[in-house]
Scaffold this active site. Structure first.
Site, PDB file in Angstrom:
ATOM      1  N   LYS A 197       0.818  -1.222  -0.110  1.00 54.70           N
ATOM      2  CA  LYS A 197      -0.003  -0.100   0.007  1.00 54.70           C
ATOM      3  C   LYS A 197       0.943   1.047  -0.014  1.00 54.70           C
ATOM      4  O   LYS A 197       1.348   1.755   0.975  1.00 54.70           O
ATOM      5  CB  LYS A 197      -0.936   0.188   1.117  1.00 54.70           C
ATOM      6  N   ARG A 201      -0.230   9.804  -1.320  1.00 56.23           N
ATOM      7  CA  ARG A 201      -0.094  11.097  -1.919  1.00 56.23           C
ATOM      8  C   ARG A 201       0.920  10.953  -2.913  1.00 56.23           C
ATOM      9  O   ARG A 201       0.944  11.990  -3.923  1.00 56.23           O
ATOM     10  CB  ARG A 201       0.528  11.852  -0.812  1.00 56.23           C
ATOM     11  N   SER A 250       4.958   8.113   9.943  1.00 55.47           N
ATOM     12  CA  SER A 250       5.192   8.869  11.052  1.00 55.47           C
ATOM     13  C   SER A 250       5.091   8.066  12.354  1.00 55.47           C
ATOM     14  O   SER A 250       4.465   6.942  12.253  1.00 55.47           O
ATOM     15  CB  SER A 250       4.070  10.027  11.089  1.00 55.47           C
ATOM     16  N   CYS A 305      13.435  11.404   6.664  1.00 54.46           N
ATOM     17  CA  CYS A 305      13.397  11.024   7.824  1.00 54.46           C
ATOM     18  C   CYS A 305      14.925  10.958   8.339  1.00 54.46           C
ATOM     19  O   CYS A 305      15.233  11.147   9.731  1.00 54.46           O
ATOM     20  CB  CYS A 305      13.211   9.523   7.910  1.00 54.46           C
ATOM     21  N   GLU A 404       8.335  16.717  15.177  1.00 55.32           N
ATOM     22  CA  GLU A 404       9.021  16.528  13.894  1.00 55.32           C
ATOM     23  C   GLU A 404       8.432  17.342  13.076  1.00 55.32           C
ATOM     24  O   GLU A 404       7.167  17.560  12.545  1.00 55.32           O
ATOM     25  CB  GLU A 404       8.801  15.185  13.526  1.00 55.32           C
TER      26      GLU A 404
HETATM   27  P1  NAD Z   1       2.370   8.878   7.417  1.00 59.34           P
HETATM   28  O1  NAD Z   1       2.394   8.244   8.683  1.00 59.34           O
HETATM   29  O2  NAD Z   1       1.348  10.172   7.480  1.00 59.34           O
HETATM   30  O3  NAD Z   1       2.013   7.943   6.313  1.00 59.34           O
HETATM   31  C1  NAD Z   1       2.579   6.506   6.078  1.00 59.34           C
HETATM   32  C2  NAD Z   1       1.678   5.621   5.898  1.00 59.34           C
HETATM   33  O4  NAD Z   1       0.704   5.075   6.744  1.00 59.34           O
HETATM   34  C3  NAD Z   1       0.763   6.051   4.522  1.00 59.34           C
HETATM   35  O5  NAD Z   1       0.663   4.970   3.736  1.00 59.34           O
HETATM   36  C4  NAD Z   1      -0.555   6.192   4.945  1.00 59.34           C
HETATM   37  O6  NAD Z   1      -1.484   6.082   4.112  1.00 59.34           O
HETATM   38  C5  NAD Z   1      -0.580   5.482   6.408  1.00 59.34           C
HETATM   39  N1  NAD Z   1      -1.329   6.131   7.365  1.00 59.34           N
HETATM   40  C6  NAD Z   1      -1.181   7.588   7.912  1.00 59.34           C
HETATM   41  N2  NAD Z   1      -1.935   8.023   8.959  1.00 59.34           N
HETATM   42  C7  NAD Z   1      -2.470   6.711   9.271  1.00 59.34           C
HETATM   43  C8  NAD Z   1      -3.245   6.436  10.440  1.00 59.34           C
HETATM   44  N3  NAD Z   1      -3.818   7.263  11.369  1.00 59.34           N
HETATM   45  N4  NAD Z   1      -3.594   4.892  10.777  1.00 59.34           N
HETATM   46  C9  NAD Z   1      -3.349   3.944   9.623  1.00 59.34           C
HETATM   47  N5  NAD Z   1      -2.354   4.504   8.685  1.00 59.34           N
HETATM   48  C10 NAD Z   1      -2.261   5.721   8.490  1.00 59.34           C
HETATM   49  O7  NAD Z   1       3.715   9.627   7.088  1.00 59.34           O
HETATM   50  P2  NAD Z   1       4.148  10.327   5.923  1.00 59.34           P
HETATM   51  O8  NAD Z   1       3.806  11.650   6.113  1.00 59.34           O
HETATM   52  O9  NAD Z   1       3.538   9.721   4.508  1.00 59.34           O
HETATM   53  O10 NAD Z   1       5.734  10.206   5.884  1.00 59.34           O
HETATM   54  C11 NAD Z   1       6.530  10.887   6.469  1.00 59.34           C
HETATM   55  C12 NAD Z   1       6.865  10.268   8.010  1.00 59.34           C
HETATM   56  O11 NAD Z   1       7.634   9.223   7.653  1.00 59.34           O
HETATM   57  C13 NAD Z   1       7.920  11.381   8.650  1.00 59.34           C
HETATM   58  O12 NAD Z   1       7.257  11.109  10.101  1.00 59.34           O
HETATM   59  C14 NAD Z   1       9.230  10.620   8.590  1.00 59.34           C
HETATM   60  O13 NAD Z   1      10.123  10.699   9.393  1.00 59.34           O
HETATM   61  C15 NAD Z   1       8.851   9.238   8.504  1.00 59.34           C
HETATM   62  N6  NAD Z   1       9.837   8.263   7.828  1.00 59.34           N
HETATM   63  C16 NAD Z   1      10.680   7.652   8.377  1.00 59.34           C
HETATM   64  C17 NAD Z   1      11.646   6.739   7.664  1.00 59.34           C
HETATM   65  C18 NAD Z   1      12.532   5.912   8.579  1.00 59.34           C
HETATM   66  O14 NAD Z   1      13.473   4.993   7.842  1.00 59.34           O
HETATM   67  N7  NAD Z   1      12.500   6.135   9.836  1.00 59.34           N
HETATM   68  C19 NAD Z   1      11.862   6.895   6.329  1.00 59.34           C
HETATM   69  C20 NAD Z   1      11.115   7.759   5.608  1.00 59.34           C
HETATM   70  C21 NAD Z   1       9.820   8.294   6.229  1.00 59.34           C
END
Ligand code: NAD
Length: 511
Positions: A197, A201, A250, A305, A404
């Site tokens: 999945k 966005r 996140s 990240c 963050e």
């Molecule tokens: P996000 O958490 O909003 O979304 C990530 C995924 O989770 C998406 O596929 C989204 O559809 C799903 N999602 C979002 N909210 C949800 C919820 N409440 N319940 C269930 N699923 C949900 O993250 P984002 O904004 O797409 O990405 C940025 C974040 O990812 C930042 O916090 C960044 O630090 C983190 N990140 C971490 C790494 C790492 O390796 N640690 C790498 C890349 C990004």
């Protein structure tokens, strides 16, 4: 609205006509289930806009319950034969996929520029970092090698790494190619099937990668792509046939997914949000440190990240500050295909408003905005979600420090001593990555041993955090996607007689 610029439009038309899974001209992103790209029958669509101009690029479905079920069914059915495919066949898939990704690097990168907004050079880096995992997966015959030990006379215990079954992967928006490629190759070469999945966005690159997997000879159902938000994610975390879930995103979503999926008996790996600190010592190579800091804070508009979001200047390193501000102020912000663009817009108007709100909160809470990227005008792109490089002097109790920011914003703090800097880094709740810039071995060593963060950089910025037991790629990835099966067998040497004449070593002759 200005619409896409001429070059973006040309790329959008070319990609939309050549790839089956999605559109960059306002059409639909498709589900990829059992080898077919099909429109969803949902009535819930998420509109996806170019972050530089707000032009509608595609509509992403909230995959329906029936479609999700059929994806799990396809993956379960495919698992029955894929788990028995030879390891050389799976290696062949990885080899073909790596060649196809190389060939299509520019197409994948162009899709990322359009949907995600990063610069073309940075988008190629996104694909390349994912490609490295595909290349690692090419070594699967060696990586899957088992072990055998004679545990007692005539008795052997043999250990094999066998696949888990149907796995799922949930990705964030900031690396639309790299993060799907953290899981696709390793899950599949280890003999699992996968439901991906991608972020709602920017799923374009993931859908193109799925098409490349098909061209690389992957049988139907081994990889499936579904779309959506919380309902699809919850379906993944609770489906009894899904054995393991990989999540990158996140903290909030990650914690929910980790709790729900583990409660439902799944193996989970989760990489989450970050607040990475850099400590700059007075003896640092100033040029190297400032360039690394600015690149790590503002590259990809700070939406990495592994971004450095806090710098602690120790003692006389505080005199580097004017130069840091000067260099950051010169970064060129523009649309990702524009010549000389160093970083692009942030993902959505909502993300822009959130980041600007955090900058404003610093002002209210007593911080000092040393470089303000709010309100930046980018020629030709009046509607883009642009924020220029921003530097804020703040302290640890301020909101901009605690949250963050995920934008091109660097928080600067001062410390009198290395000990004070180490204590600041160790008290932050994220506790994931930290870097130090120094020319002194003893200082670097002290930092390395006393910092409680899991990942340390010495004169290099560092990557990010993870939750769960096992890391994504390398040996950790193979362990995540396999379980150990041991067989103990007893073949008594005393029973090695052949009935009748026993073994004849004479030249066989006609009798
Ligand atoms: P996000 O958490 O909003 O979304 C990530 C995924 O989770 C998406 O596929 C989204 O559809 C799903 N999602 C979002 N909210 C949800 C919820 N409440 N319940 C269930 N699923 C949900 O993250 P984002 O904004 O797409 O990405 C940025 C974040 O990812 C930042 O916090 C960044 O630090 C983190 N990140 C971490 C790494 C790492 O390796 N640690 C790498 C890349 C990004």
């Amino acid at each position: 609205m200005t619409g896409l610029n001429a070059y973006s439009l040309e790329r959008a038309e070319q990609l939309s006509s050549q790839w089956k899974g999605t559109s960059f001209l306002g059409g639909n992103a498709k589900n990829f289930i059992d080898g077919a790209f099909k429109d969803s029958s949902t009535d819930k669509w998420i509109e996806l806009y170019d972050p530089s101009t707000q032009t509608l690029l595609s509509k992403v479905p909230e995959t329906t319950t029936e479609e999700f079920e059929s994806a799990v069914e396809a993956a379960s059915k495919a698992f029955q034969s894929w788990k028995n495919s030879s390891v050389l066949k799976r290696q062949r898939f990885a080899l073909e996929l790596q060649a196809l990704i190389r060939e299509n690097m520019d197409n994948l990168a162009a899709a990322i520029v359009l949907e995600q907004g990063k610069t073309f050079a940075d988008a190629k880096g996104d694909v390349l970092r994912g490609l490295q995992v595909v290349e690692t997966a090419c070594a699967i015959p060696t990586a899957l090698m088992g072990e055998k030990l004679e545990v007692s006379k005539d008795m052997d215990t043999e250990t094999r790494k066998v696949p888990l079954g149907v796995c799922a992967s949930i990705s964030p928006f900031n690396f639309p190619a790299m993060i799907p490629l953290w899981t696709i190759p390793l899950a599949i070469v280890t003999g699992n099937t996968l439901i991906l999945k991608p972020s709602e966005r920017d799923p374009g690159a993931a859908l193109m990668i799925a098409e490349l997997c098909q061209r690389a000879g992957l049988p139907d159902g081994v990889l499936n792509v579904v779309h959506g938000t919380v309902p699809t994610v919850n379906a993944i975390c609770t489906h009894p046939k899904i054995k393991a879930v990989s999540f990158v995103g996140s903290n909030r979503a990650g914690q929910h997914i980790y709790d729900l999926a583990t409660k439902n008996g799944k193996r989970v790996q989760a990489n989450l949000g970050a607040k990475n600190h850099a400590v700059v010592m007075p003896d640092a190579n100033k040029d190297q440190a400032l360039n690394a800091l600015i690149g790590a804070a503002c590259g990809a508009a700070g939406q990495r990240c592994m971004a450095i979001s806090v710098v602690v200047l120790v003692g006389t390193a505080q005199k580097f500050l004017p130069d840091l501000i000067e260099r950051a102020s010169k970064l060129k912000v523009s649309q990702g295909f524009e010549e000389g663009a160093e970083f692009g817009p942030v993902t959505t108007p909502a993300a822009k408003a959130r980041i600007e709100g955090l900058i404003a909160s610093a002002e209210k809470e007593g911080g000092k905005i040393l470089l303000d990227g709010r309100g930046i005008q980018v020629p030709g792109y009046p509607d883009g979600n642009f924020i220029g490089a921003t530097i804020i002097e703040a302290s640890t109790e301020m909101t901009c420090y605690k949250e963050e920011i995920f934008g091109p914003v660097l928080i600067v703090m001062n410390a009198n001593t290395l000990d004070e800097a180490i204590s600041t880094v160790n008290s932050n709740p994220y506790g994931n990555g930290a870097a130090i810039f120094t020319q002194s071995g003893p200082i670097a060593r002290k930092f390395e041993t006393q910092i409680e963060a899991g990942q340390i950089g010495i004169n290099v910025p560092i990557p990010a955090s993870f939750l769960g037991d096992i890391n994504f790629y390398g040996k950790g990835g193979i362990s995540f996607y396999t379980q150990i099966k041991t067989t103990t067998s007893l073949w008594r040497s005393a029973d090695a007689n052949v009935d009748g004449e026993g073994v004849s070593v004479n030249m066989p002759t006609m009798k």
